[in-house]
Design an enzyme around this catalytic site. Sequence first.
Site, PDB file in Angstrom:
ATOM      1  N   ASP B  18       0.881  -1.031   0.011  1.00  0.00           N
ATOM      2  CA  ASP B  18      -0.038   0.067   0.271  1.00  0.00           C
ATOM      3  C   ASP B  18       1.080   1.342  -0.118  1.00  0.00           C
ATOM      4  O   ASP B  18       1.824   1.529   0.927  1.00  0.00           O
ATOM      5  CB  ASP B  18      -0.923  -0.074   1.358  1.00  0.00           C
ATOM      6  CG  ASP B  18      -2.025   1.168   1.500  1.00  0.00           C
ATOM      7  OD1 ASP B  18      -1.736   2.036   0.383  1.00  0.00           O
ATOM      8  OD2 ASP B  18      -2.874   0.990   2.117  1.00  0.00           O
ATOM      9  N   HIS B  20      -0.468   4.466  -0.014  1.00  0.00           N
ATOM     10  CA  HIS B  20      -0.946   5.598   0.557  1.00  0.00           C
ATOM     11  C   HIS B  20      -0.380   5.992   1.900  1.00  0.00           C
ATOM     12  O   HIS B  20      -0.093   5.107   3.151  1.00  0.00           O
ATOM     13  CB  HIS B  20      -2.495   5.146   1.013  1.00  0.00           C
ATOM     14  CG  HIS B  20      -3.251   4.596  -0.168  1.00  0.00           C
ATOM     15  ND1 HIS B  20      -3.603   3.627  -0.579  1.00  0.00           N
ATOM     16  CD2 HIS B  20      -3.939   5.583  -0.854  1.00  0.00           C
ATOM     17  CE1 HIS B  20      -4.272   3.454  -1.349  1.00  0.00           C
ATOM     18  NE2 HIS B  20      -4.629   4.940  -1.938  1.00  0.00           N
TER      19      HIS B  20
END
Lengths: 471, 144
Positions: B18, B20
């Site tokens: 991920d 983010h």
Amino acid sequence: MRLFLLIDFGSTYTKITAVDLDDETVLGCAQSETTIDTDIMFGLNKALHQLRLSCGADPDEARGIYACSSAAGGLKLAAIGLTPSLTLEAASRAALGAGAKVISARGFELDQEAVADIESKKCDIVLLCGGTDGGNRDVILHNAKALAQSGLSCPILVAGNSAVSGALRGILEAAGKQVYVTKNVLPALDTLDTEPAQSLIREIFIRHIVKAKGLEKARDFVGSEIVPTPKASLLAASLLADGTASEPGIGSLLVVEIGGATINVHSVADVEPVTPLTVVRGLPESRLKRTVEGDLGIRWNAHTIYELAGQQKLADLLLSCAPDAPGGADFKAYTDMLCANVGHTPTGELEYNMDVTLGKCAAGIAVERHAGALSREYGANGEIFVQHGKNLLNVKNVIGTGGIFKYGLRPEQILKAAASSDANPWSLKPRSPRFFLDSGYILYGIGLLSGDYPEAALRMAKKYLRPATVE
Amino acid sequence: MTRRNVNKSVVIGTIGSDAHIIGGWVLKHAYEDAGFKVAFLGAMVSHQEFINAAIEVDADAILVSSSYGMGLIDCEGMRDKCIEAGLGDIILYVGGTIAAPLELERNWPEVERRFREMGFNRAFKNTCTAKESVTTLKADLGVE
């Protein structure tokens, strides 16, 4: 002729196979009861005598003798780790890969009850692990103290957090224990390192256990070190799959060894995810893997197979193995009888078919436990497949070995259970393998010859494993 | 195992594949403002990196951020690894879009149960504020 004798000191029978390495042929086989409780040589001499009668093989003319043993309970090991999914799993894998039988597997801190349980199981080695290098030290120190205070007299092999190796040795040696220390089976969270522990297990087997189990005379007769029988099977599996520089192997494979008390499963296959997008979880798998199902087996543990499957499933399986089998097969009564008479040989067609049905059911469960499985999860972008365990979908060959493949009626039916099926589409069992039967029970011998005569052993394996058609 | 002393130190990062980073970044500032020492690892952090950092800074807690719905998959096995690495009693929090959005909406109790079962002390929805997270950790650690 170059005569070689290959001996397997089993828990019940001592089996000998005589081979001629010039012609690469099996000359004959013989067996007699294993007499480890009195003198291992009685049973061996009886088997040698029978061998001479059956094929004329004279032990005095043998150019070499090799032997493996699972007599007196095999190599019994208690594995101790910290968490079940990490160091305990790593310890168990190290033990299984060395050909040991894990009779106790315990994680976290041992209490008095756990120590008493390990004592009562009369193991040959304790493998003490726990913590990564520099990681948790409290639990392995606690467990070393608990073992130090115990009445255990077998060797203790320490393969845990290296930061406390010295302290662990001190604690155990101060209590008069035989201690061996080697590298951590899980030095870092993503690094499995079982080989140092495995080679020390083999060394301890040679140095202490052969003597403790009364196998010394046999070793002197053989003239070389005796190996644990499962190790011989693993060596055979590895040679058969990978071949040698001059003799090709048959490629990835799965060996299912069905015994009366246990089922051994070996696989030799590259470790790969089902697809590049599959998420793989758990300890890294190894190319050569062995698992043992101590609760299965078609004699001592026949009742477990009945309990796991039930009458209806077994009756359905029986029909799939033998569509023309007479009805009325009572698996409860049959498995109860088998547990009470573990030496039972089937009488009549129905019993032969029931035996194969039990083998098929148990093999299916054992291979499912050995193989990995997929599960489905959902992320923000949709479906994700998660893989736990080893992917065997592309394994090319499945080989059945053990008594039932020699005497059973249509034993090839058993092997079908080792392949994937619609019944459990999430299991990563082989998709479309070729099947082979070790109907001459030669696989252990191939392993015994693999060190000194790998090419000849491999050619013999390829010659004697019988291809089977499974409908 | 003996309980270690609390020293107001945390490790923060976004787990797995991920990328983010913003959730973790907001948490970093909130915790620093609250007087915590923060080891901020950024995005795409593995279990091993979280654990190594926690050992180095003697962290009280590992705060795992996940915003692409794969938190359940990415967090599996992390508690056992903490135990092996000698961090058995470390607090594990996870927060963000930690499961598929539809699951978060409809099955939050089940999502929370699965994280608890995996050994996480708490799981937070993506509606939780950084301040709420700080307040909760302070209470769990028994510090001001």
